[in-house]
Design a protein around this motif. Sequence first.
Motif: not given
Length: 157
Positions: A53-54, A60-62, A65-66, A84-87
């Motif tokens: 994940a890091e 995806l890094q772009e 934290d979203r 993945v999903r949007l927070r």
Amino acid sequence: MSAAGKSLTVAATGLAAGAFVAVRRRRAGPSRTDAGDRWLSVTINCAPHDVQAEKLPVPLQEYGDRIETRIRPAPGDRGTELGVRLRETAPDVAHSVPARLTGADPRQDLRRALRAAKALLEAGEVLEPDAPPTTHDTLGGKLVGLLSRRAGGEGVL
């Protein structure tokens, strides 16, 4: 009862059942998944410990934290499932059919980034079609181009 009468009865029963389910869902109100807060996932042909994940690929890094990420072994021991999903959940109108058709659904860009991340993890690069194409544009080619552009945001034709 004739065969045509039986067919009409079956069709009417199916239509009534479908309408009943649609009304029940509408009255239940939007759930988190109806609001577009569902996981988008791809299966990557590599071991789960190779995806961290890091150290996700740049697309995806772009998002920083979203987004939330989920990495786990794929079913049937077939690699890694990256989800993945949007927070932050966008309003339902952002996930409507008109928003999807106009490219205004925020999940479309996340889908593109997820597919690019899959390509980078598996092949080390994101393959793109030849531009300009090597053939003459025909009516059929224009139709395929239109469908391909639409699939770019949705992941399906």
